[in-house]
Motif scaffolding. Sequence first.
Motif, PDB file in Angstrom:
ATOM      1  N   SER A  16       0.661  41.369  -5.478  1.00  0.00           N
ATOM      2  CA  SER A  16       0.811  39.974  -5.910  1.00  0.00           C
ATOM      3  C   SER A  16       2.276  39.620  -6.148  1.00  0.00           C
ATOM      4  O   SER A  16       2.647  38.454  -6.202  1.00  0.00           O
ATOM      5  N   HIS A  17       3.118  40.659  -6.301  1.00  0.00           N
ATOM      6  CA  HIS A  17       4.561  40.435  -6.516  1.00  0.00           C
ATOM      7  C   HIS A  17       5.364  40.541  -5.215  1.00  0.00           C
ATOM      8  O   HIS A  17       6.591  40.435  -5.246  1.00  0.00           O
ATOM      9  N   TYR A 106       5.815  44.214 -10.918  1.00  0.00           N
ATOM     10  CA  TYR A 106       4.585  44.771 -11.495  1.00  0.00           C
ATOM     11  C   TYR A 106       4.874  45.415 -12.851  1.00  0.00           C
ATOM     12  O   TYR A 106       4.145  45.211 -13.825  1.00  0.00           O
ATOM     13  N   ILE A 107       5.982  46.185 -12.934  1.00  0.00           N
ATOM     14  CA  ILE A 107       6.339  46.865 -14.185  1.00  0.00           C
ATOM     15  C   ILE A 107       6.704  45.851 -15.269  1.00  0.00           C
ATOM     16  O   ILE A 107       6.344  46.005 -16.442  1.00  0.00           O
ATOM     17  N   LYS A 108       7.389  44.777 -14.840  1.00  0.00           N
ATOM     18  CA  LYS A 108       7.891  43.790 -15.811  1.00  0.00           C
ATOM     19  C   LYS A 108       6.837  42.767 -16.223  1.00  0.00           C
ATOM     20  O   LYS A 108       7.054  41.999 -17.169  1.00  0.00           O
ATOM     21  N   GLU A 114      14.237  43.282 -20.282  1.00  0.00           N
ATOM     22  CA  GLU A 114      14.681  43.743 -18.958  1.00  0.00           C
ATOM     23  C   GLU A 114      14.236  45.188 -18.724  1.00  0.00           C
ATOM     24  O   GLU A 114      13.972  45.932 -19.672  1.00  0.00           O
ATOM     25  N   LEU A 115      14.181  45.588 -17.457  1.00  0.00           N
ATOM     26  CA  LEU A 115      13.848  46.969 -17.129  1.00  0.00           C
ATOM     27  C   LEU A 115      14.995  47.892 -17.543  1.00  0.00           C
ATOM     28  O   LEU A 115      16.164  47.502 -17.471  1.00  0.00           O
ATOM     29  N   SER A 116      14.643  49.096 -17.950  1.00  0.00           N
ATOM     30  CA  SER A 116      15.660  50.081 -18.317  1.00  0.00           C
ATOM     31  C   SER A 116      16.223  50.737 -17.060  1.00  0.00           C
ATOM     32  O   SER A 116      15.669  50.577 -15.960  1.00  0.00           O
ATOM     33  N   ALA A 117      17.302  51.500 -17.219  1.00  0.00           N
ATOM     34  CA  ALA A 117      17.903  52.214 -16.092  1.00  0.00           C
ATOM     35  C   ALA A 117      16.894  53.176 -15.470  1.00  0.00           C
ATOM     36  O   ALA A 117      16.798  53.303 -14.241  1.00  0.00           O
ATOM     37  N   THR A 118      16.100  53.846 -16.307  1.00  0.00           N
ATOM     38  CA  THR A 118      15.082  54.791 -15.811  1.00  0.00           C
ATOM     39  C   THR A 118      14.020  54.065 -15.000  1.00  0.00           C
ATOM     40  O   THR A 118      13.574  54.557 -13.955  1.00  0.00           O
ATOM     41  N   GLU A 119      13.593  52.895 -15.459  1.00  0.00           N
ATOM     42  CA  GLU A 119      12.580  52.124 -14.728  1.00  0.00           C
ATOM     43  C   GLU A 119      13.116  51.630 -13.387  1.00  0.00           C
ATOM     44  O   GLU A 119      12.379  51.600 -12.392  1.00  0.00           O
ATOM     45  N   HIS A 120      14.401  51.251 -13.350  1.00  0.00           N
ATOM     46  CA  HIS A 120      15.013  50.890 -12.063  1.00  0.00           C
ATOM     47  C   HIS A 120      15.035  52.102 -11.138  1.00  0.00           C
ATOM     48  O   HIS A 120      14.774  51.992  -9.935  1.00  0.00           O
TER      49      HIS A 120
END
Length: 300
Positions: A16-17, A106-108, A114-120
């Motif tokens: 969906s994203h 999807y994660i956000k 904001e997304l963290s460095a690890t999530e990026h």
Amino acid sequence: RIGQNKVNSSASQVFSHVKIGNLVAGLSGGVVSTLVLHPLDLVKIRFAVSDGLMLRPKYSGIMHCMKSVWQQEGLRGLYQGVTPNVWGAGASWGLYFLFYNAIKGYIKEGRQTELSATEHLVSAAQAGIITLSITNPIWVTKTRLVLQYNADPSGKQYKGMLDALVKIYRHEGVPGLYKGYVPGLFGTSHGALQFMAYEELKRDYNKYRKNALEYVTMAALSKIFAVATTYPYQVVRARLQDQHNRYNGVMDVIGRTWRNEGAIGFYKGIIPNLIRVTPACCITFVVYENVSRLLLEQNK
């Protein structure tokens, strides 16, 4: 059954994203940078596989390599393998940005932060694995076409990208089309580190006015960081995909390269690679950011 439903639900949420604009913008950036800088990619691969085989031309440096190819085959020689490179770079950047932004979305979802460095890092790694699984056969054909030498007694084995794809599949099957896939998986860490660094730098710059120079600087710094930390996998992958030598897998390449050439063998071609990838990455990101902004404005 419940587990399967959860997987299907998660997949549909990710899709969906998906935004086609990200695919178009990434593809545009990949194609433009490849067309401009392909000769340096050819030089990088020829240096990366230089293992002393007699049929390989000997080059004393980047300019000598380019001059030799130009004298023997002209501009056409410098653009040997450009078709799969354009297809591969366009598809890879397009799909990478498509999946990366979909996974990030999807994660956000439902979050204000904001997304963290690890999530990026994780988002980029997942996007890289999916993209590599789709595009690996194209990269094999590019390497094979780039490594066709005039001195090769078997002559020009492949007439072009489609001919190479068909012949590799016919003689080596699906495994032939996926040579270099394992080191390529390691290479997804390269893309993940690059995107993590880019996103963190971009976040710091978001408080200022965004312009092309800032994107160029951020893209260049993130690319240099990624290349410096992961380059040996590119040598291993190129050697596995090379039609002139036979290896029994990743560990065989690593063992033979170390025994015959030492640590320096894993960094062959890094200078033309750095000269190529830094402007290539800058061009890709600048085109991507501008095309995506243009598409976003049109959709308003």
